[in-house]
Write a protein that holds these residues in place. Structure first.
Motif, short mmCIF file in Angstrom:
data_model
loop_
_atom_site.label_atom_id
_atom_site.label_comp_id
_atom_site.label_asym_id
_atom_site.label_seq_id
_atom_site.Cartn_x
_atom_site.Cartn_y
_atom_site.Cartn_z
N ASP A 139 144.48 -73.89 27.67
CA ASP A 139 143.31 -74.46 27.03
C ASP A 139 142.73 -75.61 27.86
OD1 ASP A 139 141.78 -73.98 24.70
OD2 ASP A 139 142.36 -75.99 24.00
N ARG A 140 143.57 -76.51 28.30
CA ARG A 140 143.10 -77.64 29.12
C ARG A 140 142.55 -77.17 30.47
NH1 ARG A 140 148.25 -81.56 27.73
NH2 ARG A 140 147.45 -82.30 25.72
N LYS A 141 143.14 -76.09 31.00
CA LYS A 141 142.69 -75.55 32.29
C LYS A 141 141.24 -75.09 32.25
CE LYS A 141 146.86 -73.64 34.46
NZ LYS A 141 147.47 -72.31 34.70
N LYS A 142 140.73 -74.86 31.04
CA LYS A 142 139.31 -74.46 30.91
C LYS A 142 138.41 -75.63 31.25
CE LYS A 142 140.29 -71.22 27.18
NZ LYS A 142 140.41 -71.28 25.72
N SER A 143 138.86 -76.87 31.00
CA SER A 143 137.97 -78.02 31.23
C SER A 143 138.37 -78.92 32.40
CB SER A 143 137.83 -78.86 29.96
OG SER A 143 139.07 -79.40 29.59
#
Ligand code: ARG
Length: 226
Positions: free
Chosen positions: A83-87
């Motif tokens: 999820d964090r890798k998306k931003s």
């Protein structure tokens, strides 16, 4: 093309978002910021030929601060998640951890299954929150800091706290809590970097690799994480 690493080198300083409520990763000893992350970053900065400037912020605001350019990177016990890798981007991981359950001595909670319907304390915006929210019917209470979550465990306002293994060990040892035998997740810790900065990613990874290869990282694991 010009990017963050160029301006960091030009200014000679890297500005870092950090939430110092997470011993042994980071905490305040009076006015001094201490911990595993702090020592790793200082060793890396020496290799990179730059100074370090820490900015204290609540954990749940660090990724936004990184993306708004208020800080250059986030170094605060971050776990790598899809999820964090998306931003944001992540450095190579520097430590293997995971979420565990911390309880008061004598508690009947021994596993994730025992948490069903219970009150769980976590820090807002953490992977501890994520793990706790997967538990059926659990009431997840998410203060801004883990210090508050552990205070709530002591005062019986929550039945358990979910946190990273080294932090669970630290609070268990210092405040007489117990860690449940079943782990909730496996996670890796890494540095948060704004997207679109391949040179900065490379510079951080190179410094981290040097700190690891010369044996400094292993010494810091020994110093802080044992
Ligand atoms: N590893 C967890 C995460 O990435 C918790 C990190 C909390 N860090 C802190 N300095 N309070 O969400």
């Amino acid at each position: 093309s010009a990017e963050l690493w160029d301006s960091i080198q030009k200014n000679g300083v890297i500005v870092i978002g950090n939430s110092p409520d997470y011993p042994p990763y980071e905490s305040m000893d009076g006015n001094t910021r201490v911990g595993f992350d702090i020592d790793i970053m200082n060793a890396m900065a020496e290799k990179m030929g730059i100074k370090v400037e820490w900015k204290t912020m609540s954990f749940d605001t660090i990724i936004a601060a990184v993306n708004m350019g208020n800080v250059d990177i986030g170094f605060s016990g971050f776990s790598v998640t899809e999820d964090r890798k998306k931003s944001v981007d992540f450095s190579t991981p520097y430590f293997a951890s995971g979420q565990v359950i911390v309880v008061r001595p004598g508690s009947s909670i021994k596993s994730g299954a025992d948490l069903v319907g219970k009150k769980i304390g976590v820090q807002l915006g953490t992977t501890g929150q994520e793990a706790a929210e997967k538990i059926e019917n659990a009431e997840v209470i998410k203060p801004e800091t883990y210090s508050t979550a552990f205070m709530m465990l002591k005062s019986e306002a929550v039945d358990a706290v979910v946190a990273d293994i080294p932090v669970a060990n630290e609070y268990a040892q210092k405040q007489g809590f117990v860690i449940a035998p079943e782990k909730l997740s496996y996670e890796e810790n890494a540095i948060v970097i704004p997207k679109g900065n391949p040179k900065l990613v490379e510079a951080l990874n190179k410094a981290l690799a040097e700190v690891e290869q010369e044996g400094t990282l292993a010494k810091l694991v020994e110093k802080w994480m044992k």
